[in-house]
Scaffold this motif. Structure first.
Motif, PDB file in Angstrom:
ATOM      1  N   ASP A 185       1.894   9.170   3.150  1.00  0.00           N
ATOM      2  CA  ASP A 185       0.926   8.294   3.808  1.00  0.00           C
ATOM      3  C   ASP A 185      -0.057   9.101   4.653  1.00  0.00           C
ATOM      4  O   ASP A 185      -1.276   8.891   4.602  1.00  0.00           O
ATOM      5  N   LEU A 186       0.486  10.017   5.440  1.00  0.00           N
ATOM      6  CA  LEU A 186      -0.342  10.769   6.371  1.00  0.00           C
ATOM      7  C   LEU A 186      -1.196  11.813   5.656  1.00  0.00           C
ATOM      8  O   LEU A 186      -2.353  12.051   6.042  1.00  0.00           O
ATOM      9  N   GLN A 187      -0.659  12.407   4.609  1.00  0.00           N
ATOM     10  CA  GLN A 187      -1.451  13.341   3.809  1.00  0.00           C
ATOM     11  C   GLN A 187      -2.627  12.617   3.158  1.00  0.00           C
ATOM     12  O   GLN A 187      -3.741  13.150   3.096  1.00  0.00           O
ATOM     13  N   ALA A 188      -2.386  11.404   2.689  1.00  0.00           N
ATOM     14  CA  ALA A 188      -3.470  10.611   2.105  1.00  0.00           C
ATOM     15  C   ALA A 188      -4.523  10.298   3.157  1.00  0.00           C
ATOM     16  O   ALA A 188      -5.732  10.370   2.901  1.00  0.00           O
ATOM     17  N   GLY A 189      -4.065   9.958   4.371  1.00  0.00           N
ATOM     18  CA  GLY A 189      -5.001   9.672   5.449  1.00  0.00           C
ATOM     19  C   GLY A 189      -5.860  10.871   5.792  1.00  0.00           C
ATOM     20  O   GLY A 189      -7.087  10.749   5.962  1.00  0.00           O
ATOM     21  N   ARG A 190      -5.239  12.025   5.900  1.00  0.00           N
ATOM     22  CA  ARG A 190      -6.004  13.239   6.198  1.00  0.00           C
ATOM     23  C   ARG A 190      -7.009  13.526   5.073  1.00  0.00           C
ATOM     24  O   ARG A 190      -8.155  13.896   5.333  1.00  0.00           O
ATOM     25  N   ALA A 191      -6.569  13.375   3.827  1.00  0.00           N
ATOM     26  CA  ALA A 191      -7.454  13.645   2.693  1.00  0.00           C
ATOM     27  C   ALA A 191      -8.653  12.703   2.677  1.00  0.00           C
ATOM     28  O   ALA A 191      -9.735  13.068   2.215  1.00  0.00           O
ATOM     29  N   ALA A 192      -8.455  11.482   3.187  1.00  0.00           N
ATOM     30  CA  ALA A 192      -9.535  10.489   3.209  1.00  0.00           C
ATOM     31  C   ALA A 192     -10.426  10.626   4.441  1.00  0.00           C
ATOM     32  O   ALA A 192     -11.440   9.938   4.544  1.00  0.00           O
ATOM     33  N   GLY A 193     -10.038  11.473   5.384  1.00  0.00           N
ATOM     34  CA  GLY A 193     -10.820  11.633   6.600  1.00  0.00           C
ATOM     35  C   GLY A 193     -10.577  10.546   7.625  1.00  0.00           C
ATOM     36  O   GLY A 193     -11.445  10.263   8.459  1.00  0.00           O
ATOM     37  N   MET A 194      -9.387   9.961   7.614  1.00  0.00           N
ATOM     38  CA  MET A 194      -9.035   8.881   8.524  1.00  0.00           C
ATOM     39  C   MET A 194      -8.141   9.368   9.656  1.00  0.00           C
ATOM     40  O   MET A 194      -7.489  10.414   9.541  1.00  0.00           O
ATOM     41  N   THR A 195      -8.083   8.609  10.733  1.00  0.00           N
ATOM     42  CA  THR A 195      -7.058   8.798  11.751  1.00  0.00           C
ATOM     43  C   THR A 195      -5.700   8.496  11.115  1.00  0.00           C
ATOM     44  O   THR A 195      -5.595   7.614  10.254  1.00  0.00           O
ATOM     45  N   THR A 196      -4.673   9.219  11.517  1.00  0.00           N
ATOM     46  CA  THR A 196      -3.343   9.009  10.930  1.00  0.00           C
ATOM     47  C   THR A 196      -2.341   8.641  12.015  1.00  0.00           C
ATOM     48  O   THR A 196      -2.216   9.327  13.026  1.00  0.00           O
ATOM     49  N   ILE A 197      -1.623   7.535  11.784  1.00  0.00           N
ATOM     50  CA  ILE A 197      -0.620   7.026  12.714  1.00  0.00           C
ATOM     51  C   ILE A 197       0.725   7.007  11.997  1.00  0.00           C
ATOM     52  O   ILE A 197       0.899   6.294  11.002  1.00  0.00           O
ATOM     53  N   GLY A 198       1.664   7.795  12.484  1.00  0.00           N
ATOM     54  CA  GLY A 198       3.006   7.796  11.925  1.00  0.00           C
ATOM     55  C   GLY A 198       3.909   6.827  12.671  1.00  0.00           C
ATOM     56  O   GLY A 198       3.747   6.625  13.879  1.00  0.00           O
ATOM     57  N   VAL A 199       4.836   6.214  11.952  1.00  0.00           N
ATOM     58  CA  VAL A 199       5.819   5.321  12.572  1.00  0.00           C
ATOM     59  C   VAL A 199       7.217   5.723  12.107  1.00  0.00           C
ATOM     60  O   VAL A 199       7.386   6.310  11.039  1.00  0.00           O
ATOM     61  N   LEU A 200       8.217   5.346  12.912  1.00  0.00           N
ATOM     62  CA  LEU A 200       9.584   5.816  12.691  1.00  0.00           C
ATOM     63  C   LEU A 200      10.502   4.730  12.129  1.00  0.00           C
ATOM     64  O   LEU A 200      11.708   4.763  12.346  1.00  0.00           O
ATOM     65  N   THR A 201       9.948   3.787  11.391  1.00  0.00           N
ATOM     66  CA  THR A 201      10.749   2.738  10.765  1.00  0.00           C
ATOM     67  C   THR A 201      11.057   3.048   9.303  1.00  0.00           C
ATOM     68  O   THR A 201      11.564   2.204   8.572  1.00  0.00           O
ATOM     69  N   GLY A 202      10.740   4.283   8.889  1.00  0.00           N
ATOM     70  CA  GLY A 202      11.171   4.788   7.593  1.00  0.00           C
ATOM     71  C   GLY A 202      12.318   5.752   7.799  1.00  0.00           C
ATOM     72  O   GLY A 202      13.105   5.607   8.727  1.00  0.00           O
ATOM     73  N   LEU A 203      12.406   6.767   6.942  1.00  0.00           N
ATOM     74  CA  LEU A 203      13.499   7.726   7.038  1.00  0.00           C
ATOM     75  C   LEU A 203      13.061   9.070   7.585  1.00  0.00           C
ATOM     76  O   LEU A 203      13.904   9.897   7.941  1.00  0.00           O
ATOM     77  N   ALA A 204      11.763   9.320   7.673  1.00  0.00           N
ATOM     78  CA  ALA A 204      11.284  10.613   8.162  1.00  0.00           C
ATOM     79  C   ALA A 204      11.333  10.660   9.684  1.00  0.00           C
ATOM     80  O   ALA A 204      10.856   9.743  10.357  1.00  0.00           O
ATOM     81  N   PRO A 205      11.895  11.717  10.253  1.00  0.00           N
ATOM     82  CA  PRO A 205      11.926  11.853  11.717  1.00  0.00           C
ATOM     83  C   PRO A 205      10.561  12.281  12.249  1.00  0.00           C
ATOM     84  O   PRO A 205       9.689  12.740  11.497  1.00  0.00           O
ATOM     85  N   ALA A 206      10.403  12.158  13.560  1.00  0.00           N
ATOM     86  CA  ALA A 206       9.113  12.455  14.192  1.00  0.00           C
ATOM     87  C   ALA A 206       8.659  13.880  13.899  1.00  0.00           C
ATOM     88  O   ALA A 206       7.470  14.119  13.644  1.00  0.00           O
TER      89      ALA A 206
END
Length: 230
Positions: A185-206
């Motif tokens: 999700d965040l890699q796609a956001g960076r590639a699109a030139g967007m702000t990226t917001i991560g959330v911890l309701t998946g399995l990836a830690p901070a």
């Protein structure tokens, strides 16, 4: 620049990943193995799922992969099942999976829309199951745009879905924030030139999300406060 639109991943972002997809994984594998638990355990290991613990490994293909990628991973172990039939079964099981909301979604989304934000969903799930999940939660009409991996814009970590959303709501990408629980999700956001917001309701830690995130929040419910402060 101000953020005028939010584009959400679905699984692990709008809906808590573990609470939603554990039952899906177990049911899907038992269906594929005709109820044979030993075979289901073997198939589970192939996709990074523990049948007995009903948990996914952090690198499971199910977390951020498309339905077709999950099918391709399973296909060598299901030689008797045509690929199209396997994809159809995965989509059917996905569409019927009960969704556990990460936060109460209707008031959360109402608040964002009342603040004038445009809203969208970009998921590596199929478009049809995604629409069913949003409808089952009563939030389909809150979104200006919904795209799955099969909607014609590509899939994450590519930026196609994200750029299609920005064009749909007539905003430059830098005025859109991509919200997600995975590096895809965040890699796609960076590639699109967007702000990226991560959330911890998946399995990836901070610590996994932080290198690609402008901010990491416990869940999407913290976004309005973060937008106000920033």
């Amino acid at each position: 620049m101000p953020i005028d639109a939010l584009l959400f991943d679905k699984d692990g972002t709008l809906f808590d990943f573990a609470d939603t997809w554990g039952a899906f994984g177990r049911n899907m594998l038992l269906r594929l193995s005709d109820g044979d638990h030993d075979r289901a355990r073997v198939l589970g290991r192939v996709i990074g799922f523990d049948l007995d613990q009903v948990t996914y490994s952090e690198d499971s293909i199910v977390i951020a992969g498309t339905v077709e990628e999950v099918a391709e991973t399973l296909a060598p172990h299901l030689a008797e099942m045509p690929r199209d039939a396997l994809i159809d079964l995965l989509n059917a099981e996905s569409a019927s999976a009960p969704q556990a909301q990460a936060v109460p979604l209707t008031p959360f989304l109402d608040g964002l829309r009342e603040a004038g934000l445009k809203l969208g969903v970009a998921t590596n799930d199929g478009e049809a199951p995604a629409l069913e999940h949003l409808a089952s939660a009563g939030i389909r009409d809150h979104f200006d745009f919904v795209a799955g991996y099969d909607s014609g814009h590509g899939f994450k970590p590519g930026p196609g879905q994200l750029l299609a959303f920005a064009a749909h709501v007539n905003l430059p990408p830098e005025r859109v924030a991509m919200v997600g629980d995975s590096l895809h999700d965040l890699q796609a956001g960076r590639a699109a030139g967007m702000t990226t917001i991560g959330v911890l309701t998946g399995l990836a830690p901070a610590e996994v999300l932080q290198p690609m995130a402008d901010v990491v929040l416990p869940n999407i419910g913290h976004i309005p406060e973060w937008l106000t402060r920033n």
